[in-house]
Motif scaffolding. Structure first.
Motif, PDB file in Angstrom:
ATOM      1  N   THR A 349      -3.800  -6.172  -2.851  1.00  0.00           N
ATOM      2  CA  THR A 349      -2.579  -6.555  -3.456  1.00  0.00           C
ATOM      3  C   THR A 349      -1.905  -5.346  -3.459  1.00  0.00           C
ATOM      4  O   THR A 349      -1.982  -4.443  -3.631  1.00  0.00           O
ATOM      5  N   LEU A 350      -0.360  -5.781  -4.037  1.00  0.00           N
ATOM      6  CA  LEU A 350       0.610  -4.638  -3.942  1.00  0.00           C
ATOM      7  C   LEU A 350       1.316  -4.643  -5.502  1.00  0.00           C
ATOM      8  O   LEU A 350       1.428  -5.461  -5.908  1.00  0.00           O
ATOM      9  N   GLU A 351       1.287  -3.448  -5.912  1.00  0.00           N
ATOM     10  CA  GLU A 351       2.002  -3.271  -7.168  1.00  0.00           C
ATOM     11  C   GLU A 351       2.939  -2.124  -6.835  1.00  0.00           C
ATOM     12  O   GLU A 351       2.663  -0.831  -6.456  1.00  0.00           O
ATOM     13  N   GLY A 352       4.120  -2.330  -6.723  1.00  0.00           N
ATOM     14  CA  GLY A 352       5.129  -1.359  -6.297  1.00  0.00           C
ATOM     15  C   GLY A 352       5.060  -0.886  -4.860  1.00  0.00           C
ATOM     16  O   GLY A 352       4.701  -1.906  -4.038  1.00  0.00           O
ATOM     17  N   SER A 353       5.012   0.182  -4.552  1.00  0.00           N
ATOM     18  CA  SER A 353       4.725   0.902  -3.386  1.00  0.00           C
ATOM     19  C   SER A 353       3.118   1.285  -3.292  1.00  0.00           C
ATOM     20  O   SER A 353       2.895   2.406  -2.529  1.00  0.00           O
TER      21      SER A 353
END
Ligand code: UD1
Length: 421
Positions: A349-353
């Motif tokens: 998953t992505l959180e910001g960069s």
């Protein structure tokens, strides 16, 4: 268009010879414009990007000859300042023609590079540096026109939001070699490809101090001469095979590159428990997948962790139980591979960069789409470990930057073949 079919589940074994560095070759193919004498470049990889750049040079009037595989003789006896726009538009790295054209002819006209799948890639720092050398810059109908009556040495700070710039450093450095006076550039990129470029320029008669450091001093010359130079091995290709060995629990010897150029990767892998035997020009990687522990990386300019290995490291993270974190500080949006890896079963998953990977799940083959060069390599690696068949589409991205990638993998035991869509 071609696609590749990969049957996962084989551990890679054997020795792989690393090709010449793609990014160094592009900078050097631009640098040869700085002299009207012939230059010989050796260990130039046979890649789509290289052939593309050669076509650009031919479009400028340069004489090129392939002396034998990977050795080019190039002579820019008579050139003009307007590279063919249709070609320039297709390759971002053509921006590094600017510095040599200005040094040699005092003018250059190139289309402003557009957005790119790995994020916004401005050239403000290139233009800032060139203005400091006395150039005037004008944007007309999407084309950047740059002129200089005479390039004059100056003191230039070349840092931006994301730190140093590789092709920006190359551009200012190359222009400064044919300027009057002394140029001091601060916050230069220290990537090995910039160091290799400095070595070529030195062979051509340039006077450069501080090579390998973030401060370069260039004593401008009136003329440079021909040179014969052998390019360094491609650290990103080497790193990709190193990760391929680990994810397939294989046993590879990766040969003919400077292992010190991969210090940041080796540091992370050693801390994670990888079993490797490292000498100056070779790494032997032993089967050790079950012993690896999760890791955290943050991409940064060299000598930090290379952004060009971030996508491949997502695949390694997927093989290690528990959470690994991968933060992108060079191209904060460079995560096109995330959705494709999810299709193969990677819990990412992505959180910001930052990509958060919960590793340890078994991957299963799927149809996936390559979005850029390094993302393509990551999808090949994921395909090698997924159960069943993976089809990677749009693999022309991969051909830009990996010489004989499929043949090299096949020689190591991988089951994959290329076919037309
Ligand atoms: C080079 C490499 C590429 C690698 C990248 C980062 C070549 C041909 N390509 O690309 O493989 O991924 O370095 O290691 O050598 N920036 C600005 N203003 C500028 C220039 C850059 O803000 O004028 C930003 C970029 O958007 C990026 C960061 O600086 O966020 C680094 O970019 P840069 O080092 O210039 O990348 P390239 O030289 O294009």
């Amino acid at each position: 268009m071609d696609k590749v079919l990969i049957q996962g589940g084989t551990s890679l074994e054997g020795t792989v010879r690393v090709s010449g560095a793609k990014n160094a070759s592009l900078l050097m193919l631009a640098a040869v414009l700085l002299t009207d004498e012939p230059c010989i470049l050796r260990n130039v990889p046979n890649l789509r990007d290289v052939h593309f750049f050669i076509s650009l040079l031919q479009g400028l009037g340069v004489e090129v000859e392939l002396l034998s595989p990977n050795i080019w003789r190039i002579q820019a006896k008579k050139i003009h300042a307007n590279p063919p726009y249709d070609l320039v538009r297709q390759m971002r790295a053509s921006v590094c023609l600017m510095g040599p054209l200005l040094g040699r002819l005092g003018q250059a006209a190139l289309p402003l590079p557009g957005g790119c799948v790995i994020g916004n890639r401005p050239i403000d720092l290139h233009l800032h540096g060139l203005k400091k050398l006395g150039c005037t810059v004008e944007l007309k109908n999407g084309i950047v026109h740059i002129h200089a009556q005479q390039l004059k040495g100056n003191h230039i700070f070349l840092g931006g939001r994301f730190g140093s710039t590789v092709t920006g450093t190359a551009n200012i450095l190359m222009a400064a070699t044919l300027s009057s006076g002394i140029t001091r550039i601060e916050n230069t990129a220290c990537e090995p490809e910039i160091v290799d470029l400095c070595h070529l320029l030195t062979c051509m008669g340039a006077r450069i101090e501080g090579i390998g450091s973030p401060q370069l001093t260039i004593y401008g010359q009136q003329k440079l001469h021909g040179a014969d130079h052998t390019l360094i091995g491609d650290r990103i290709e080497a790193g990709t095979f190193l990760i391929a060995s680990l994810v397939t629990n294989g046993h590879l010897i990766i040969d003919q590159f400077h292992t010190q150029h991969l210090r940041a990767l080796l540091h992370v892998l050693e801390n994670s428990g990888a079993k490797m035997n490292i000498t100056a020009n070779q790494i032997e990687v032993f089967p050790c997948l079950n012993q690896l522990t999760p890791f955290e990386i943050t991409t940064l300019p060299y000598p930090g962790f290379p952004t060009d290995l971030q996508a491949q490291m997502c695949v390694l993270a997927a093989c290690i139980p528990d959470l690994s974190l991968l933060t992108e500080r060079v191209y904060p949006q460079r995560f096109m591979h995330v959705a494709e890896l999810q299709r193969l079963g990677v819990r990412i998953t992505l959180e910001g960069s930052t990509a958060i990977v919960q590793g340890g799940q078994r991957l299963s083959g799927a149809d996936v789409m390559a979005s850029d060069l390094r993302a393509s390599a990551a999808l090949y690696l994921a395909g090698l470990i997924a159960r069943g068949e993976t089809q990677v589409h749009r693999i022309y991205h991969l051909d830009r930057g990996y010489e004989n990638f499929e043949q090299k993998l096949q020689a190591l035991g991988a089951k994959l073949y290329r076919t037309a869509e």
